[in-house]
Design an enzyme around this catalytic site. Structure first.
Site, PDB file in Angstrom:
ATOM      1  NE  ARG A 124       8.193  16.037  15.298  1.00  0.00           N
ATOM      2  CZ  ARG A 124       8.726  16.148  16.515  1.00  0.00           C
ATOM      3  NH1 ARG A 124       8.334  17.112  17.319  1.00  0.00           N
ATOM      4  NH2 ARG A 124       9.646  15.307  16.935  1.00  0.00           N
ATOM      5  NE  ARG A 125       7.236  12.640  17.187  1.00  0.00           N
ATOM      6  CZ  ARG A 125       7.108  12.680  18.476  1.00  0.00           C
ATOM      7  NH1 ARG A 125       5.956  12.951  19.016  1.00  0.00           N
ATOM      8  NH2 ARG A 125       8.114  12.415  19.265  1.00  0.00           N
ATOM      9  CG  HIS A 138      14.907  23.677  15.772  1.00  0.00           C
ATOM     10  ND1 HIS A 138      15.783  24.719  15.933  1.00  0.00           N
ATOM     11  CD2 HIS A 138      14.730  23.151  17.006  1.00  0.00           C
ATOM     12  CE1 HIS A 138      16.113  24.828  17.204  1.00  0.00           C
ATOM     13  NE2 HIS A 138      15.490  23.885  17.878  1.00  0.00           N
ATOM     14  CG  PHE A 139      14.961  18.092  16.503  1.00  0.00           C
ATOM     15  CD1 PHE A 139      15.419  16.929  15.935  1.00  0.00           C
ATOM     16  CD2 PHE A 139      13.599  18.225  16.750  1.00  0.00           C
ATOM     17  CE1 PHE A 139      14.550  15.920  15.588  1.00  0.00           C
ATOM     18  CE2 PHE A 139      12.724  17.222  16.395  1.00  0.00           C
ATOM     19  CZ  PHE A 139      13.201  16.061  15.810  1.00  0.00           C
ATOM     20  CG  HIS A 140      17.619  16.164  11.937  1.00  0.00           C
ATOM     21  ND1 HIS A 140      16.266  16.030  12.036  1.00  0.00           N
ATOM     22  CD2 HIS A 140      18.126  14.909  12.045  1.00  0.00           C
ATOM     23  CE1 HIS A 140      15.950  14.745  12.184  1.00  0.00           C
ATOM     24  NE2 HIS A 140      17.064  14.041  12.199  1.00  0.00           N
ATOM     25  CE1 TYR A 150      20.536  25.127  25.932  1.00  0.00           C
ATOM     26  CE2 TYR A 150      18.342  24.457  26.597  1.00  0.00           C
ATOM     27  CZ  TYR A 150      19.173  25.291  25.879  1.00  0.00           C
ATOM     28  OH  TYR A 150      18.639  26.263  25.091  1.00  0.00           O
ATOM     29  CG  HIS A 183      14.015  22.997  26.881  1.00  0.00           C
ATOM     30  ND1 HIS A 183      13.894  23.218  25.529  1.00  0.00           N
ATOM     31  CD2 HIS A 183      15.097  23.717  27.263  1.00  0.00           C
ATOM     32  CE1 HIS A 183      14.825  24.040  25.125  1.00  0.00           C
ATOM     33  NE2 HIS A 183      15.580  24.364  26.150  1.00  0.00           N
TER      34      HIS A 183
HETATM   35  C1  HEM Z   1      21.785   9.554   9.075  1.00  0.00           C
HETATM   36  C2  HEM Z   1      21.373  10.684   9.492  1.00  0.00           C
HETATM   37  C3  HEM Z   1      19.942  11.028   9.790  1.00  0.00           C
HETATM   38  C4  HEM Z   1      18.846  10.930   8.971  1.00  0.00           C
HETATM   39  C5  HEM Z   1      18.800  10.464   7.546  1.00  0.00           C
HETATM   40  C6  HEM Z   1      17.709  11.363   9.741  1.00  0.00           C
HETATM   41  C7  HEM Z   1      16.416  11.456   9.265  1.00  0.00           C
HETATM   42  C8  HEM Z   1      15.323  11.792  10.022  1.00  0.00           C
HETATM   43  C9  HEM Z   1      13.997  12.061   9.510  1.00  0.00           C
HETATM   44  C10 HEM Z   1      13.594  12.045   8.061  1.00  0.00           C
HETATM   45  C11 HEM Z   1      13.214  12.349  10.565  1.00  0.00           C
HETATM   46  C12 HEM Z   1      11.772  12.801  10.513  1.00  0.00           C
HETATM   47  C13 HEM Z   1      10.783  11.725  10.591  1.00  0.00           C
HETATM   48  C14 HEM Z   1       9.374  12.248  10.765  1.00  0.00           C
HETATM   49  O1  HEM Z   1       9.110  13.162  11.576  1.00  0.00           O
HETATM   50  O2  HEM Z   1       8.482  11.712  10.091  1.00  0.00           O
HETATM   51  C15 HEM Z   1      14.011  12.232  11.745  1.00  0.00           C
HETATM   52  C16 HEM Z   1      13.546  12.416  13.018  1.00  0.00           C
HETATM   53  C17 HEM Z   1      14.360  12.517  14.118  1.00  0.00           C
HETATM   54  N1  HEM Z   1      15.753  12.481  14.127  1.00  0.00           N
HETATM   55 FE1  HEM Z   1      16.936  12.084  12.572  1.00  0.00          FE
HETATM   56  N2  HEM Z   1      18.126  11.703  10.998  1.00  0.00           N
HETATM   57  C18 HEM Z   1      19.493  11.515  11.054  1.00  0.00           C
HETATM   58  C19 HEM Z   1      20.324  11.755  12.126  1.00  0.00           C
HETATM   59  C20 HEM Z   1      19.889  12.126  13.366  1.00  0.00           C
HETATM   60  C21 HEM Z   1      20.750  12.454  14.463  1.00  0.00           C
HETATM   61  C22 HEM Z   1      22.262  12.436  14.431  1.00  0.00           C
HETATM   62  C23 HEM Z   1      19.940  12.739  15.500  1.00  0.00           C
HETATM   63  C24 HEM Z   1      20.284  13.157  16.902  1.00  0.00           C
HETATM   64  C25 HEM Z   1      21.401  12.999  17.483  1.00  0.00           C
HETATM   65  C26 HEM Z   1      18.581  12.590  15.064  1.00  0.00           C
HETATM   66  C27 HEM Z   1      17.466  12.772  15.859  1.00  0.00           C
HETATM   67  C28 HEM Z   1      16.177  12.670  15.419  1.00  0.00           C
HETATM   68  C29 HEM Z   1      15.026  12.808  16.275  1.00  0.00           C
HETATM   69  C30 HEM Z   1      15.031  13.043  17.775  1.00  0.00           C
HETATM   70  C31 HEM Z   1      13.900  12.703  15.463  1.00  0.00           C
HETATM   71  C32 HEM Z   1      12.452  12.836  15.888  1.00  0.00           C
HETATM   72  C33 HEM Z   1      11.840  11.566  16.254  1.00  0.00           C
HETATM   73  C34 HEM Z   1      10.382  11.763  16.582  1.00  0.00           C
HETATM   74  O3  HEM Z   1       9.739  12.650  16.000  1.00  0.00           O
HETATM   75  O4  HEM Z   1       9.906  11.041  17.458  1.00  0.00           O
HETATM   76  N3  HEM Z   1      18.574  12.230  13.760  1.00  0.00           N
HETATM   77  N4  HEM Z   1      15.301  11.917  11.388  1.00  0.00           N
HETATM   78 CU   LIG Z   2      12.634  23.014  24.536  1.00  0.00          CU
END
Ligand code: HEM
Ligand SMILES: [Cu+2]
Ligand SMILES: [Cu+2]
Lengths: 590, 295
Positions: free
Chosen positions: A442-443, A379-381, A232, A228
């Site tokens: 998710r995931r 949420h976190f996007h 921050y 968490h």
């Molecule tokens: C080009 C832009 C981006 C696209 C198209 C994108 C797309 C995605 C998608 C579709 C997922 C979900 C996958 C799933 O749960 O099955 C994901 C997960 C995630 N994204 Fe992005 N994202 C983008 C940019 C970012 C940025 C800028 C960040 C953070 C700075 C970020 C952080 C994350 C994180 C932490 C996860 C979760 C990974 C996990 O569940 O282990 N993403 N993203």
């Molecule tokens: Cu948290």
């Protein structure tokens, strides 16, 4: 008055390098992001389903560890040197932490990317949360440790600057930007104790075969002890930009220095004792502990709500300075054609939406509905993926010319880029939130099930998927525009009339802030006490239930004789295997 | 410290909002008695689930009037019971208007057990038992999925809960079948099926026997938590056997839910003898689901 590169040419080089590392991670992360969006929505599937998790691990680690943290060490170095008006004490030390962070990233990245090929046993398909008993190659854990040690040394560097400055300025208040850096770093030291313990005491020895088992609840809890506050750690540099740069770009000054300090102290105190809110659904943790984490989390809303006020008030002040009038009319007087301003303002707007969905996550009972659903990446996007990432991209249009001395390649493209991110994220995040409410997980590589279907009240699953894919494509295009613009800028001509590197004085200055706010020892002590309150009983009870090393069970996937296969010799082998498999993939795709 | 009036107002409003949240959620969880996943269960050895009193006996068990326990094993990459779509295990079947307590554990990695579109959602951690009590008031199907990444087959980890009308729900299983191993072609044979009723109420079971190409059905009244037997008398001469040497039979009880598919039926075969080998007497054999049951 001059640009940063003229004031601190040596520091500018390190900062530049950190920015480039961060952009590189962003570019790669975005490519993986695109693969994910198109794969899980079934528009384009270029990889087998199992490989999705390798992609997702890389996306998560590259985005939220490499991109964000390299970026923030760059702007923290800028903030400390600018606001103390002195260079770092020893530039070799500065390069050494930069080197350590880079090495750590390389280790972790190689371990993850090796998952794409069968030619080596190495893999780390454990996602960025690496919950045991899923196990990664030791190189992955070693990489994370090196990276974190790098950030510790970076913090030491900034503390050292401050101590040296204090000797010469015993009676001055800590300048606000430095104050923000120092409080953030104290929080980071405290928070990383959790993940460092988890890796060094348990996961790394376990992956090396030195211990047989770990306690999955314990390592998971230690992960969230850090997981968490790391939120921050990403957010506070963005807040710092909103507090000290947004007023500047809107043509005004920060509303109140004392309140900004209060906000950062609150983050230091409250960021860590809340991690259990990620474990509302975990068996083996008493409801009372979850309840304490939830109450703390609710109070953690306070500094963000205060920030919302200050940011809007400072923008309004800026707009009125520029001649804006009326109840809402001042909004029109803001510099909307400036990509730096517009990017930050849009990021702030999305953060409001993200904060709203965050409040829902934080509620213990509602959390049961959305936990681990697509709602959560929705949420976190908005938060780290936009409030932080878009702010970072926007301020890059200011910082890259400052630290390279080059002219920004195109302001128009920059403006298009930030707006495109906003639009893309609106599509992707909104549809993810809605999908999550239907129970879409998710995931999950291919969330299509043989035994049931998701029931939609309005729209269809197909329409949600189309929005996610469209949003993902726009986001990737936006990232591409950003990277191209930055690359051309880095190679552009010198700009001889760069704006000078200044931070405007707040309207109500530091002298109105009570002295106690600058007492970092006091705040550190209180933060430690709060963490002890929040965590000692839960950790004791987890160890009592499951034992330090857990109830037994095997590691997944199983590695044989890892201890000998781990070493530098493998790095070369892995790299060559990666290159050849990349070529192979390219060949099949083309 | 000089705090602007608007700032003070905002501060107060923010504090009220926060306290409001805490109060509503406290009321929601404590006042309304919504139970959270917690540490109320003992820990379990993930390597020896079969020896555990609960997880050695997977499936649905009645515990009271309209109250049931379901013991579920979530493992890479199925739910047992639950994962029925691809025929790996039985679905979870419970009656409508019931209060069902789900007990879930894992022998390998962390999974989740999530009833799609509802807040019945829990992590499943090896060494821990997750407990959730859910009310099912409507006959319908629910999907189950795992939403915690658990390895390369994670996206295939799914199952169903079938909530059936009360009168279609039973807890019968075939405890054993008495059938001759061989019989003289043209003779009558007797096949006796014993049915267990695990429910806390007496219930009447429709027991069916498939033999050769024919199907026979007997009604059988079984007391609560006990067993009863019914005998089918079959004239082998009336069966259309063509030139078969063995007659295959299967006894099935209209099952509500049991842990494994095998419990709902048992089968075996009877060797047909012609006049020239009259030396052997027909011997009775206790065909229960473990030795006679291959379907
Ligand atoms: C080009 C832009 C981006 C696209 C198209 C994108 C797309 C995605 C998608 C579709 C997922 C979900 C996958 C799933 O749960 O099955 C994901 C997960 C995630 N994204 Fe992005 N994202 C983008 C940019 C970012 C940025 C800028 C960040 C953070 C700075 C970020 C952080 C994350 C994180 C932490 C996860 C979760 C990974 C996990 O569940 O282990 N993403 N993203
Ligand atoms: Cu948290
Ligand atoms: Cu799973």
């Amino acid at each position: 008055m001059s640009a940063y590169i003229d004031q601190f040419p040596e520091e500018a080089k390190v900062i530049r390098s950190a920015f480039y590392a961060s952009f590189f991670a962003l570019a790669l992360g975005a490519a993986f992001g695109l693969i994910q969006t198109l794969h899980r929505t079934d528009f384009v599937r270029i990889i087998p389903a199992e490989m999705y998790y390798t992609v997702l691990t890389a996306h998560g680690v590259l985005m939220v560890v490499t991109f964000t943290i390299f970026f923030l060490v760059a702007i923290f170095t800028w903030a400390v040197t600018t606001s103390l008006d002195r260079g770092v004490e020893d530039i070799r030390f500065t390069w050494s932490w930069y080197g350590l962070m880079t090495l750590g990233t390389a280790f972790a990245a190689i371990a993850i990317l090796a998952g794409f090929t069968d030619r080596t046993e190495i893999s780390a398909d454990v996602l960025f949360t690496f919950y045991a008993p899923l196990q990664a190659h030791p190189m992955f854990y070693v990489g994370l440790v090196l990276f974190v040690i790098g950030t510790w040394l970076a913090g030491a560097d900034w503390f050292r600057s401050w101590w040296a400055w204090k000797q010469e300025n015993p009676d001055k208040r800590i300048p606000l930007p430095t104050f923000m850096v120092l409080t953030t770093m104290i929080m980071w030291y405290l928070a990383t104790l959790g993940v460092a313990t988890s890796i060094i005491a348990f996961l790394l020895p376990w992956s090396l075969g030195l211990i047989d088992t770990v306690n999955p609840t314990l390592t998971r809890t230690l992960f969230w002890f850090w997981g968490h506050p790391v939120v921050y750690f990403w957010l506070m540099p963005a807040y710092m930009m909103w507090y000290i740069m947004l007023p500047k770009f809107s043509g005004g000054r920060l509303f109140s220095d004392p309140l900004a300090r209060v906000v950062f102290v609150l983050f230091l105190l409250l960021s860590t004792p809340v991690g259990i809110h990620h474990q509302y659904l975990d068996p083996g943790i008493a409801e009372g502990f979850k309840f304490i984490a939830m109450t703390n989390t609710m109070f953690l809303l306070l500094p963000s709500l205060l920030t919302a006020f200050t940011v809007v008030a400072s923008m309004e002040h800026g707009a009125r300075q520029r001649g804006g009038e009326g109840y809402f009319g001042w909004l029109g007087a803001l510099p909307w054609r400036d990509p730096v301003f517009t990017g930050m303002a849009l990021a702030g707007l999305m953060f409001a939406a993200g904060g709203f969905s965050g409040m829902i996550n934080a509620g213990m009972n509602i959390n049961y509905l959305v936990h681990n659903s697509l709602w959560v990446p929705g949420h976190f996007h908005l938060t780290v993926g936009t409030a932080v990432a878009l702010t970072f991209m926007a301020v890059s249009y200011y910082f890259i010319p400052q630290v390279t001395g080059r002219r920004l390649a195109s302001k128009q493209i920059a403006l298009v880029q930030v707006v495109m991110w906003f639009v893309g994220m609106t599509f992707m995040s909104n549809a993810m939130h809605r999908g999550g409410l239907l129970g879409m997980p998710r995931r999950t590589a291919e969330p299509e099930y043989a035994g049931f279907q998701f029931e939609t009240a309005i729209g269809t699953v197909g329409e949600l998927n189309a929005q996610i894919a469209l949003g993902g494509v726009l986001l990737t295009l936006s990232t591409l525009l950003f990277i191209v613009n930055m690359s051309i800028t880095a190679l552009n001509d010198r700009d001889d009339d760069l704006p000078s590197n200044t931070i405007p004085e707040p309207l109500s200055g530091p002298n109105e802030a009570p002295l106690v706010l600058d007492n970092l020892k006091l705040w550190t002590a209180i933060a430690v006490v709060l963490v002890i309150f929040a965590y000692s009983l839960p950790l004791a009870s987890i160890v009592e239930r499951g034992g330090l090393f857990g109830p037994g069970g095997d590691a997944f996937p199983m590695f044989l004789e890892l201890a000998d296969s781990f070493g530098f010799a493998l790095v070369g082998e892995t790299l060559s295997a990666m290159v050849s498999s990349l070529l192979e993939t390219l060949r099949t795709v083309v | 410290m000089n705090i602007h009036n608007y700032e003070k107002l905002w501060l107060i409003a923010a504090m009220l909002l926060i306290i409001g949240f805490i109060v509503t959620i406290t009321y929601g969880s404590v006042g309304l008695g919504i139970a959270m996943i917690d540490d109320s269960e003992e820990t379990i050895d993930p390597n020896a689930l079969e020896d555990h009193e609960r997880f050695g006996d997977l499936g649905v068990h009645q515990t009271g009037d309209g109250e049931y326990d379901v013991n579920i094993r979530a493992y890479q990459f199925n739910f047992e019971p639950g994962s029925s779509a691809l025929g790996v295990h039985d679905p979870i079947v419970v009656p409508e208007n019931s209060e069902v307590t789900l007990y879930v554990t894992s022998p390998d990695v962390i999974h989740s057990f999530s009833v799609v579109g509802t807040n019945a959602n829990t992590m499943v951690v090896p060494g821990e038992i997750s407990v959730m009590t859910v009310e099912f008031n409507e006959a319908r199907e629910y999907g189950i999925l795992c939403n915690e990444y658990c390895g390369s087959g994670h996206h295939g980890m799914e199952g169903v809960i079938e909530v059936v009308p009360e009168d279609e729900f039973h807890l019968f299983s075939v405890a054993g079948v008495d059938a001759p191993e061989s019989a003289q072609a043209g003779d009558e044979v007797e096949i006796t099926a014993t049915v267990d009723n695990d429910a806390l109420d007496a219930d009447s079971a429709a027991v069916s026997l498939e033999i050769g190409e024919e199907t026979f059905e007997n009604e059988l009244e079984v007391d609560a938590e006990s067993s009863a037997s019914t005998t089918f008398t079959v004239d082998t001469g009336a069966l259309d056997l063509e030139d078969a040497v063995d007659i295959d039979w299967t006894v099935t009880v209209e099952d509500g839910s049991e842990a494994t598919l095998e419990d709902g039926s048992a089968s075996g075969s009877i060797a047909l003898e012609t006049d020239d080998d009259e030396n052997d007497d027909t011997t009775d054999d206790d065909n229960d689901e473990s030795d006679g049951g291959d379907q």
